[in-house]
Design an enzyme around this catalytic site. Structure first.
Site, PDB file in Angstrom:
ATOM      1  N   ARG A 131       0.822  -1.281   0.045  1.00  0.00           N
ATOM      2  CA  ARG A 131       0.104  -0.076  -0.049  1.00  0.00           C
ATOM      3  C   ARG A 131       0.920   1.412  -0.133  1.00  0.00           C
ATOM      4  O   ARG A 131       2.162   1.133   0.032  1.00  0.00           O
ATOM      5  CB  ARG A 131      -0.673  -0.070   1.094  1.00  0.00           C
ATOM      6  CG  ARG A 131      -0.434   0.048   2.570  1.00  0.00           C
ATOM      7  CD  ARG A 131      -1.112  -0.149   3.810  1.00  0.00           C
ATOM      8  NE  ARG A 131      -0.311   0.025   4.890  1.00  0.00           N
ATOM      9  CZ  ARG A 131      -0.957   0.028   6.165  1.00  0.00           C
ATOM     10  NH1 ARG A 131      -2.164   0.137   6.133  1.00  0.00           N
ATOM     11  NH2 ARG A 131      -0.258  -0.060   7.292  1.00  0.00           N
ATOM     12  N   TYR A 179      10.073   8.936  16.372  1.00  0.00           N
ATOM     13  CA  TYR A 179       9.839   9.128  15.072  1.00  0.00           C
ATOM     14  C   TYR A 179      11.284   9.548  14.270  1.00  0.00           C
ATOM     15  O   TYR A 179      11.743   9.160  13.420  1.00  0.00           O
ATOM     16  CB  TYR A 179       8.476   9.156  14.652  1.00  0.00           C
ATOM     17  CG  TYR A 179       8.363   9.336  12.988  1.00  0.00           C
ATOM     18  CD1 TYR A 179       8.481   8.103  12.223  1.00  0.00           C
ATOM     19  CD2 TYR A 179       8.534  10.427  12.208  1.00  0.00           C
ATOM     20  CE1 TYR A 179       8.433   7.988  11.087  1.00  0.00           C
ATOM     21  CE2 TYR A 179       8.416  10.360  10.832  1.00  0.00           C
ATOM     22  CZ  TYR A 179       8.300   9.325  10.129  1.00  0.00           C
ATOM     23  OH  TYR A 179       8.087   9.040   8.796  1.00  0.00           O
ATOM     24  N   LYS A 210      14.210   8.375  12.049  1.00  0.00           N
ATOM     25  CA  LYS A 210      14.536   8.906  10.626  1.00  0.00           C
ATOM     26  C   LYS A 210      16.000   9.557  10.319  1.00  0.00           C
ATOM     27  O   LYS A 210      16.573   9.613   9.534  1.00  0.00           O
ATOM     28  CB  LYS A 210      13.563   9.986  10.258  1.00  0.00           C
ATOM     29  CG  LYS A 210      12.333   9.170   9.849  1.00  0.00           C
ATOM     30  CD  LYS A 210      12.329   7.943   8.885  1.00  0.00           C
ATOM     31  CE  LYS A 210      10.952   7.545   8.528  1.00  0.00           C
ATOM     32  NZ  LYS A 210      11.272   6.387   7.566  1.00  0.00           N
ATOM     33  N   THR A 262      -1.416   8.992   2.655  1.00  0.00           N
ATOM     34  CA  THR A 262      -1.221   7.669   2.823  1.00  0.00           C
ATOM     35  C   THR A 262      -2.079   7.315   4.243  1.00  0.00           C
ATOM     36  O   THR A 262      -2.602   8.070   4.937  1.00  0.00           O
ATOM     37  CB  THR A 262       0.225   6.959   3.124  1.00  0.00           C
ATOM     38  OG1 THR A 262       0.343   7.738   4.129  1.00  0.00           O
ATOM     39  CG2 THR A 262       0.903   7.168   1.816  1.00  0.00           C
TER      40      THR A 262
END
Length: 229
Positions: free
Chosen positions: A14, A143, A147, A178
Site C-alpha cells: 500500500r 519517530y 529517521k 497515505t
C-alpha cells in the site's frame, strides 16, 4: 537469466511502497515486500512481472532465510515504516524501540544481508526517509530520531559502498496522502484531507528519477514537498 533488472520494494502492499512498485514495473522485475501476503498478491496481479515477497521486518532473525536465493539485486527500496508519536514524557522505551526496529534496524539488516547481491549488480539502495529526518518538532521525538538515524545510515553506506559501484539515495517526502498519514493526523487531532498532501505517485516519481539517473550521476538526497495552493 533475465536481463531485466530486479527490484525489491518493502512496504509494497500500500501507500508509497505500492506506488513505487507501479512506477518501477515497466522497467523492472519486482519482489514486493511486506507482511500481508494476500495484499501483496493483489498488487502483484496488477503489475507486469512481480511476485509477493512476504517477510516480517520486525523479525530480524528471519531475514537471512527470506533473502536466500537473491544473488543479484539491482534496486532495493526501503519504503516500510512506522510512526508512533508522543511527547518525551509520553513515549516509553517500547515506543522508541518500535520506531527504531522498523525504521532503522530492519533497513540496516536487510541491506547488510543483500550487499553481495547489490554489489554483483552495481545496484542502487533507496531509503524513503521523511521531512522528520531533517527537522523535528514536539511529540515527534522517537519517530524523528529514527529517521535521523536512517539518514546517517544511508550517508555511511554511500561512503562505504560507492567505491564498490553502489548508489545510495535518501528520499525526503513531505506529508503524503497515505493510511499512515491519516492515522498521524488523527493522533494530532487535525482534519485529514488528501488534497493537502503529496500523492504517493509523486514520491514514486522521485524514486524512479533517482533510479533512472544516468550512470555518471549519483543522486544522494531528494527532497519532495507538496506545492502550496
Amino acid at each position: 537469466m533475465s536481463k531485466t533488472p530486479l527490484a525489491l520494494v518493502t512496504g509494497a502492499s500500500r501507500g508509497i511502497g505500492a506506488a513505487v512498485a507501479r512506477a518501477l514495473s515497466p522497467t523492472h522485475r519486482l519482489l514486493l515486500g511486506g507482511r500481508d501476503a494476500d495484499a501483496l498478491g493483489k498488487v502483484a496481479e496488477e503489475l507486469r512481472d512481480a511476485q509477493a515477497w512476504p517477510a516480517d521486518l520486525g523479525d530480524l532473525a528471519s531475514l537471512g532465510t527470506a533473502v536466500a536465493g537473491i544473488d543479484r539485486l539491482d534496486v532495493l527500496v526501503h519504503s516500510a515504516g512506522v510512526a508512533e508519536l508522543g511527547t518525551i514524557e509520553q513515549s516509553d522505551s517500547a515506543s522508541w524501540r518500535r520506531n527504531y526496529e522498523i525504521n532503522v534496524l530492519a533497513v540496516v539488516e536487510l541491506t547488510r544481508l543483500l550487499l553481495p547481491a547489490l554489489r554483483a549488480a552495481g545496484g542502487h539502495v533507496v531509503v524513503i526517509n521523511s521531512g522528520s529526518g531533517m527537522n523535528t518538532k514536539a511529540a515527534w521525538g522517537a519517530y524523528s530520531a529514527s529517521k535521523f538515524a536512517a539518514r546517517a545510515f544511508a550517508d555511511t553506506l554511500r561512503l562505504e559502498e560507492e567505491p564498490n559501484g553502489l548508489r545510495v539515495t535518501s528520499v525526503f517526502p513531505g506529508r503524503t496522502a497515505t493510511e499512515m498519514q491519516e492515522a498521524v493526523t488523527a493522533a494530532e487531532g487535525i482534519p485529514y484531507s488528501p488534497d493537502d498532501y503529496l500523492s504517493p505517485d509523486s514520491v514514486a516519481a522521485a524514486v524512479l528519477g533517482a533510479v533512472s539517473a544516468t550512470p555518471d550521476a549519483h543522486p544522494t538526497d531528494v527532497i519532495v514537498r507538496p506545492r502550496r495552493r
